[in-house]
Design a protein around this motif. Sequence first.
Motif, PDB file in Angstrom:
ATOM      1  N   ILE B  62      48.886  15.222 -17.774  1.00  0.00           N
ATOM      2  CA  ILE B  62      48.686  13.811 -18.128  1.00  0.00           C
ATOM      3  C   ILE B  62      50.003  13.184 -18.553  1.00  0.00           C
ATOM      4  N   GLU B  63      50.767  13.935 -19.350  1.00  0.00           N
ATOM      5  CA  GLU B  63      52.013  13.405 -19.894  1.00  0.00           C
ATOM      6  C   GLU B  63      53.033  13.167 -18.785  1.00  0.00           C
ATOM      7  N   ASN B  64      53.065  14.101 -17.828  1.00  0.00           N
ATOM      8  CA  ASN B  64      53.952  13.958 -16.667  1.00  0.00           C
ATOM      9  C   ASN B  64      55.418  13.760 -17.073  1.00  0.00           C
ATOM     10  N   LYS B  65      55.919  14.620 -17.960  1.00  0.00           N
ATOM     11  CA  LYS B  65      57.293  14.475 -18.452  1.00  0.00           C
ATOM     12  C   LYS B  65      58.065  15.781 -18.335  1.00  0.00           C
ATOM     13  N   ASP B  66      57.769  16.579 -17.334  1.00  0.00           N
ATOM     14  CA  ASP B  66      58.551  17.787 -17.136  1.00  0.00           C
ATOM     15  C   ASP B  66      58.342  18.823 -18.250  1.00  0.00           C
ATOM     16  N   ARG B  67      57.188  18.799 -18.891  1.00  0.00           N
ATOM     17  CA  ARG B  67      56.855  19.871 -19.832  1.00  0.00           C
ATOM     18  C   ARG B  67      55.657  20.624 -19.269  1.00  0.00           C
ATOM     19  N   ASN B  68      55.567  21.912 -19.561  1.00  0.00           N
ATOM     20  CA  ASN B  68      54.355  22.641 -19.183  1.00  0.00           C
ATOM     21  C   ASN B  68      53.656  23.145 -20.442  1.00  0.00           C
ATOM     22  N   ALA B  69      52.538  23.864 -20.234  1.00  0.00           N
ATOM     23  CA  ALA B  69      51.747  24.316 -21.388  1.00  0.00           C
ATOM     24  C   ALA B  69      52.583  25.187 -22.319  1.00  0.00           C
ATOM     25  N   ASP B  70      53.445  26.026 -21.752  1.00  0.00           N
ATOM     26  CA  ASP B  70      54.271  26.906 -22.589  1.00  0.00           C
ATOM     27  C   ASP B  70      55.234  26.112 -23.463  1.00  0.00           C
ATOM     28  N   ASN B  71      55.913  25.130 -22.878  1.00  0.00           N
ATOM     29  CA  ASN B  71      56.823  24.300 -23.687  1.00  0.00           C
ATOM     30  C   ASN B  71      56.066  23.639 -24.825  1.00  0.00           C
ATOM     31  N   ILE B  72      54.884  23.116 -24.469  1.00  0.00           N
ATOM     32  CA  ILE B  72      54.103  22.399 -25.483  1.00  0.00           C
ATOM     33  C   ILE B  72      53.639  23.374 -26.572  1.00  0.00           C
ATOM     34  N   ALA B  73      53.225  24.564 -26.175  1.00  0.00           N
ATOM     35  CA  ALA B  73      52.717  25.516 -27.166  1.00  0.00           C
ATOM     36  C   ALA B  73      53.840  26.058 -28.050  1.00  0.00           C
ATOM     37  N   PHE B  74      55.008  26.327 -27.461  1.00  0.00           N
ATOM     38  CA  PHE B  74      56.008  27.122 -28.191  1.00  0.00           C
ATOM     39  C   PHE B  74      57.218  26.350 -28.677  1.00  0.00           C
ATOM     40  N   LEU B  75      57.449  25.152 -28.179  1.00  0.00           N
ATOM     41  CA  LEU B  75      58.733  24.523 -28.483  1.00  0.00           C
ATOM     42  C   LEU B  75      58.624  23.191 -29.224  1.00  0.00           C
ATOM     43  N   ARG B  76      57.507  22.961 -29.892  1.00  0.00           N
ATOM     44  CA  ARG B  76      57.441  21.735 -30.685  1.00  0.00           C
ATOM     45  C   ARG B  76      57.807  22.032 -32.133  1.00  0.00           C
ATOM     46  N   LEU B  77      58.136  20.971 -32.864  1.00  0.00           N
ATOM     47  CA  LEU B  77      58.369  21.113 -34.303  1.00  0.00           C
ATOM     48  C   LEU B  77      57.034  20.987 -35.026  1.00  0.00           C
ATOM     49  N   GLU B  78      57.027  21.451 -36.263  1.00  0.00           N
ATOM     50  CA  GLU B  78      55.763  21.496 -37.016  1.00  0.00           C
ATOM     51  C   GLU B  78      55.024  20.159 -37.011  1.00  0.00           C
ATOM     52  N   LYS B  79      55.800  19.070 -37.219  1.00  0.00           N
ATOM     53  CA  LYS B  79      55.173  17.748 -37.330  1.00  0.00           C
ATOM     54  C   LYS B  79      54.528  17.288 -36.032  1.00  0.00           C
ATOM     55  N   GLU B  80      54.896  17.941 -34.921  1.00  0.00           N
ATOM     56  CA  GLU B  80      54.348  17.523 -33.628  1.00  0.00           C
ATOM     57  C   GLU B  80      53.041  18.238 -33.274  1.00  0.00           C
ATOM     58  N   TYR B  81      52.652  19.210 -34.093  1.00  0.00           N
ATOM     59  CA  TYR B  81      51.351  19.861 -33.880  1.00  0.00           C
ATOM     60  C   TYR B  81      50.276  19.023 -34.553  1.00  0.00           C
ATOM     61  N   CYS B  82      49.160  18.820 -33.864  1.00  0.00           N
ATOM     62  CA  CYS B  82      48.145  17.931 -34.439  1.00  0.00           C
ATOM     63  C   CYS B  82      46.809  18.630 -34.649  1.00  0.00           C
ATOM     64  N   ASN B  83      46.840  19.951 -34.842  1.00  0.00           N
ATOM     65  CA  ASN B  83      45.610  20.678 -35.186  1.00  0.00           C
ATOM     66  C   ASN B  83      45.123  20.273 -36.575  1.00  0.00           C
ATOM     67  N   ILE B  84      43.828  20.411 -36.791  1.00  0.00           N
ATOM     68  CA  ILE B  84      43.274  20.140 -38.116  1.00  0.00           C
ATOM     69  C   ILE B  84      43.705  21.239 -39.094  1.00  0.00           C
ATOM     70  N   LEU B  85      43.711  20.897 -40.382  1.00  0.00           N
ATOM     71  CA  LEU B  85      44.185  21.837 -41.413  1.00  0.00           C
ATOM     72  C   LEU B  85      43.315  23.085 -41.493  1.00  0.00           C
ATOM     73  N   LEU B  86      42.014  22.924 -41.198  1.00  0.00           N
ATOM     74  CA  LEU B  86      41.092  24.066 -41.301  1.00  0.00           C
ATOM     75  C   LEU B  86      41.593  25.293 -40.535  1.00  0.00           C
ATOM     76  N   VAL B  87      42.047  25.070 -39.288  1.00  0.00           N
ATOM     77  CA  VAL B  87      42.350  26.219 -38.423  1.00  0.00           C
ATOM     78  C   VAL B  87      43.633  26.948 -38.812  1.00  0.00           C
ATOM     79  N   GLU B  88      44.512  26.300 -39.588  1.00  0.00           N
ATOM     80  CA  GLU B  88      45.760  26.970 -39.966  1.00  0.00           C
ATOM     81  C   GLU B  88      45.627  27.707 -41.304  1.00  0.00           C
ATOM     82  N   GLN B  89      44.481  27.577 -41.970  1.00  0.00           N
ATOM     83  CA  GLN B  89      44.313  28.243 -43.262  1.00  0.00           C
ATOM     84  C   GLN B  89      44.374  29.758 -43.090  1.00  0.00           C
ATOM     85  N   LEU B  90      44.826  30.434 -44.147  1.00  0.00           N
ATOM     86  CA  LEU B  90      45.027  31.881 -44.084  1.00  0.00           C
ATOM     87  C   LEU B  90      43.716  32.610 -43.781  1.00  0.00           C
TER      88      LEU B  90
END
Lengths: 95, 252
Positions: B62-90
């Motif tokens: 959808i983004e169509n900006k030369d990124r693939n799933a791996d780049n999106i999964a592994f190469l973003r900064l913390e602030k760019e992840y938009c998961n809910i807080l529940l799933v990151e809890q210990l």
Amino acid sequence: MTNKDWPLWEIFIRSKQGLNHKHVGSLRAADAEMAVENARDVYTRRSEGISIWVIESNNIHASDSSDADMLFEPSNTKVYRHPTFYDVPDGISHM
Amino acid sequence: MTKNEALFNYTLRLGDDSLILGQRLAEWCGHGPILEEDIAITNISLDLIGQATNLLNYAALIENKDRNADNIAFLRLEKEYCNILLVEQLNGDFGDTMMRQFLFDAFRKPLFEMLQFSKDKQLAAIAEKSLKETKYHLKHSSEWIIRLGDGTEESHQRVQNSLTNLWRYTDELFFTDESDTLLGELEIIPDFSKIKEVWSANVTAVFEQATLQIPANNWQFEGGRKGRHSEHMGYLLAELQYMQRAYPNMEW
């Protein structure tokens, strides 16, 4: 309650082509429902089956291995019990 | 906001929830309380990472900006992840992990049930495939919540504490902003209030059977959807991203 307090269950799986459930192993679980779930996770993760039976091991009554000579050896000398002395008529393909 | 921007946001949110929870559950590998559960938890982890792969691939398309799933999964900064807080809890103890899983699965099942009728064919297909897995996840986590809650005095007390601690993260399951409004109008995503109805009925029924009390104090955390994460997120990402950061473009 520790894992060791959980009863042991015998697991039987029927494969896609299989007609009957076959014994695949055993595991521990708190109750029958959890035993089915555990069996699903442990024994069917590579598409081994389409049906699961679990039976609490306590409920299986087995023959005594020390009676093996009495129970099984007598049949070894009774070859006439195998239907090997008959000629199978032509045209019967699945015997 | 364009439809594509909204669709990217939505797909990324679902993908990040799956990715981060999948990563958390993978930490149980080799540490499960019993062998059967060790396998069960890592199966669920792999299901979630599979869902994340489908969703993030679609987000990249959808983004169509030369990124693939791996780049999106592994190469973003913390602030760019938009998961809910529940799933990151210990992971906490086994009860904490199952409670987090139950609260999440009880949301995901009605979500996928409704999303499979999306006007967006790709999202509908991903939802249909994921639903089969999610139904089992929910059954598994529900059974455990009932047995732990209605089990021994100690298991009851511990899983009640898990519920009390994690309940604060549940409002965020139903977070919506202008992306969701736009996609809702286009009938691409289901109405969150309908999902919440099913979720509430399901968690109430299971907690009743498990003799657990929903906390009276309903103060709620939020922020994950906007990139504001809890302190646990950085450590999780360090482990998740290590290989790609240390050996850029490595494949295996």
